[in-house]
Design a protein around this motif. Sequence first.
Motif, PDB file in Angstrom:
ATOM      1  N   ARG A  34      43.294  42.052  36.179  1.00 45.09           N
ATOM      2  CA  ARG A  34      43.900  43.389  36.269  1.00 45.09           C
ATOM      3  C   ARG A  34      42.964  44.448  35.673  1.00 45.09           C
ATOM      4  N   ILE A  35      42.409  44.119  34.501  1.00 42.13           N
ATOM      5  CA  ILE A  35      41.512  45.088  33.850  1.00 42.13           C
ATOM      6  C   ILE A  35      40.274  45.306  34.699  1.00 42.13           C
ATOM      7  N   SER A  36      39.793  44.217  35.279  1.00 36.92           N
ATOM      8  CA  SER A  36      38.592  44.326  36.112  1.00 36.92           C
ATOM      9  C   SER A  36      38.844  45.222  37.329  1.00 36.92           C
ATOM     10  N   MET A  37      39.990  44.964  38.024  1.00 36.77           N
ATOM     11  CA  MET A  37      40.303  45.756  39.234  1.00 36.77           C
ATOM     12  C   MET A  37      40.605  47.209  38.860  1.00 36.77           C
ATOM     13  N   ALA A  38      41.321  47.371  37.710  1.00 35.11           N
ATOM     14  CA  ALA A  38      41.632  48.742  37.269  1.00 35.11           C
ATOM     15  C   ALA A  38      40.343  49.511  37.014  1.00 35.11           C
ATOM     16  N   GLY A  39      39.391  48.834  36.410  1.00 35.30           N
ATOM     17  CA  GLY A  39      38.110  49.484  36.153  1.00 35.30           C
ATOM     18  C   GLY A  39      37.422  49.903  37.438  1.00 35.30           C
ATOM     19  N   ARG A  40      37.464  49.013  38.433  1.00 36.46           N
ATOM     20  CA  ARG A  40      36.814  49.346  39.710  1.00 36.46           C
ATOM     21  C   ARG A  40      37.492  50.565  40.341  1.00 36.46           C
ATOM     22  N   LEU A  41      38.818  50.575  40.255  1.00 36.39           N
ATOM     23  CA  LEU A  41      39.546  51.691  40.875  1.00 36.39           C
ATOM     24  C   LEU A  41      39.311  52.995  40.121  1.00 36.39           C
ATOM     25  N   ILE A  49      47.906  52.972  37.180  1.00 35.27           N
ATOM     26  CA  ILE A  49      48.999  52.499  36.331  1.00 35.27           C
ATOM     27  C   ILE A  49      48.960  50.981  36.404  1.00 35.27           C
ATOM     28  N   GLU A  50      49.173  50.316  35.276  1.00 37.13           N
ATOM     29  CA  GLU A  50      49.133  48.851  35.281  1.00 37.13           C
ATOM     30  C   GLU A  50      50.491  48.275  34.901  1.00 37.13           C
ATOM     31  N   ALA A  51      50.832  47.161  35.517  1.00 38.94           N
ATOM     32  CA  ALA A  51      52.043  46.425  35.151  1.00 38.94           C
ATOM     33  C   ALA A  51      51.714  44.948  35.172  1.00 38.94           C
ATOM     34  N   GLY A  52      52.304  44.191  34.229  1.00 36.69           N
ATOM     35  CA  GLY A  52      51.929  42.803  34.050  1.00 36.69           C
ATOM     36  C   GLY A  52      52.792  41.802  34.787  1.00 36.69           C
ATOM     37  N   ASP A  53      53.849  42.237  35.454  1.00 38.49           N
ATOM     38  CA  ASP A  53      54.659  41.300  36.260  1.00 38.49           C
ATOM     39  C   ASP A  53      55.465  42.086  37.293  1.00 38.49           C
ATOM     40  N   GLY A  54      56.164  41.346  38.110  1.00 37.49           N
ATOM     41  CA  GLY A  54      56.890  41.963  39.220  1.00 37.49           C
ATOM     42  C   GLY A  54      57.989  42.905  38.761  1.00 37.49           C
ATOM     43  N   LEU A 100      48.899  43.565  49.277  1.00 41.39           N
ATOM     44  CA  LEU A 100      48.985  42.301  48.537  1.00 41.39           C
ATOM     45  C   LEU A 100      47.574  41.814  48.225  1.00 41.39           C
ATOM     46  N   MET A 101      47.381  41.379  46.993  1.00 42.59           N
ATOM     47  CA  MET A 101      46.059  40.911  46.570  1.00 42.59           C
ATOM     48  C   MET A 101      46.154  39.394  46.336  1.00 42.59           C
ATOM     49  N   LYS A 124      40.761  39.136  46.287  1.00 41.57           N
ATOM     50  CA  LYS A 124      40.281  39.371  44.924  1.00 41.57           C
ATOM     51  C   LYS A 124      38.752  39.333  44.873  1.00 41.57           C
ATOM     52  N   ALA A 125      38.178  38.691  45.884  1.00 39.72           N
ATOM     53  CA  ALA A 125      36.713  38.581  45.912  1.00 39.72           C
ATOM     54  C   ALA A 125      36.086  39.687  46.749  1.00 39.72           C
ATOM     55  N   ALA A 126      36.863  40.677  47.107  1.00 37.87           N
ATOM     56  CA  ALA A 126      36.347  41.716  47.998  1.00 37.87           C
ATOM     57  C   ALA A 126      35.226  42.504  47.332  1.00 37.87           C
ATOM     58  N   SER A 127      34.304  42.957  48.128  1.00 37.39           N
ATOM     59  CA  SER A 127      33.201  43.770  47.615  1.00 37.39           C
ATOM     60  C   SER A 127      33.709  45.159  47.231  1.00 37.39           C
ATOM     61  N   LYS A 128      32.924  45.886  46.508  1.00 40.08           N
ATOM     62  CA  LYS A 128      33.289  47.243  46.110  1.00 40.08           C
ATOM     63  C   LYS A 128      33.553  48.105  47.352  1.00 40.08           C
TER      64      LYS A 128
END
Lengths: 421, 116
Positions: A34-41, A49-54, A100-101, A124-128
């Motif tokens: 999540r932190i990694s993807m948030a950083g990319r975004l 905005i981040e959330a840890g579950d459904g 969906l990721m 999840k392995a998608a390029s930038k």
Amino acid sequence: MAESAHRIVDEPLAGKVARPMPVILLVDDDEITRISMAGRLKRLGYRVIEAGDGVAGLAAIRAQRPDLVILDWMMPGLDGPSVCEAIRADRELRSSQVVLMTAHDQPEQIAEGLSRGADDFLSKAASKQEVLARVQASLRSSALVREIERTRDDLDRSHRLLSAKQAELESELQSAADFVRAQLPPPSMPTPGVSVQWAYQPSLALGGDLFQVSAWGTETLGLYILDASGHGVAAALRAVALMSFLREDNLAKAVGSFEPGAIITEANRRFPLTQDGEYFTLWVGRLHLPSRTLSYAAAGHCGAFLHSLQGASQWLSSASLPLGFDPTLIFDSATAHLQPQDRLYLLSDGIYEAPSPSGELWGRDRLQATLESHRTHTLAYSIGDTMTTARQWLGGDMFPDDVALLGVEVLDRSAPAKEKS
Amino acid sequence: MQVTERRIGQSIILDLMGELSYANRTTFKAAVERSKRAGCRHLILNMQGVRFLDSSAIGILALLAQSFPATQGMVSLLNPQSYVKEIITLANLHQILPVYASEQDALAESRLPTAG
């Protein structure tokens, strides 16, 4: 639950924010991912905005209404597809844009995700570049959906305003229609020895065909029918203005006579053609009750029929121009003599010009035959049945023009009652 | 309704086709105004192709008769047919608008010297 609440990570692009920054909700129980993807975004310029579950994700969607939701497939409790289903089932949230990721991108999994409510997939392995392309595509869709929603809301508001205005106008129109109808003869004998019945059906809420029958003094009955060209509010207002002119007290002042020819001559002078070419036709009669002598005059109105039980029935009209066509005209009165039980009908052209479904007009001959067939019936029956017969010819209830039908019968107190009612 | 304009000398003939009614009176009035501005001495309304005339159109024709003073010219109706002819008769329009059965008769009237 790893995180029970969402948190907002802001990364404003200082000095570059010219319009609201798109908000992306990232829901993933794996903190590192999540932190990694948030950083990319964030680096791509989005507010995240981040959330840890459904469950926390759904709460964040309701609270923040993000432009885009990126959901991890595999999560404890509510997984990604279940969150999708919850979003689509919620009336307030169903238009959200959801990606969906997943670490897997098998066709079967993609199909399941789409069928359960996802709009797109992101590996999840998608390029930038791919992340940027998919996020931008999803945000374009989201913006379009939001625009449609705003337009729909605007339309809903406009519709509500228009409906309220329409209801107000209809209420005012109904008040006006009630007022116009109140100008028609009351349901009683205007004077002893005379029976009156009528039917009235304007083509719109307000009609331009009006009539009246009332006592003019102790021995005389005044009656008229007028037709204002056109329909609706304007025609009705003009018709009421002419009715005011034709009131007994006004005639005494304005005309100084109750002679129909003199009345129409003065009306012709006072009611010129309007700038739009609107005008009246008018028939006025004056019945002297002791002698049963009817004097009458017409300005372009052909709707007076004398149904005589013993003599010859006849249409009481003469070639004449409508009011205002030639302001210099002098209108003359003609006379007819009525016998007991004779009936005088005043009617608008809307009744004999009623078209059949094939377009053929009912016509004055059929109307006359219908009225004459009621010889042994009461006047009330005659008026009612004539309207029914006209509607049958029309093949419906809604006449294209105003319909007025007034019947006046000179009573014979020595005669037995009519056979039928 | 379709309106076709023909100029013959100082006369203008408007060939009217279709229904002359409230719904298309704007078209009709615009054609009449054009003819007036063109300075015609005799406006002839060819009614042969008119199938229907409503009460609103009768008022417009009466208004036209009033707005075309004899000193400026004249307006007439040409060859009305069946139902339209009956309506014109019932409304007595022929009292204020001359009705001609043929174009020659109408145009012959144009050539007569005006009164006064």
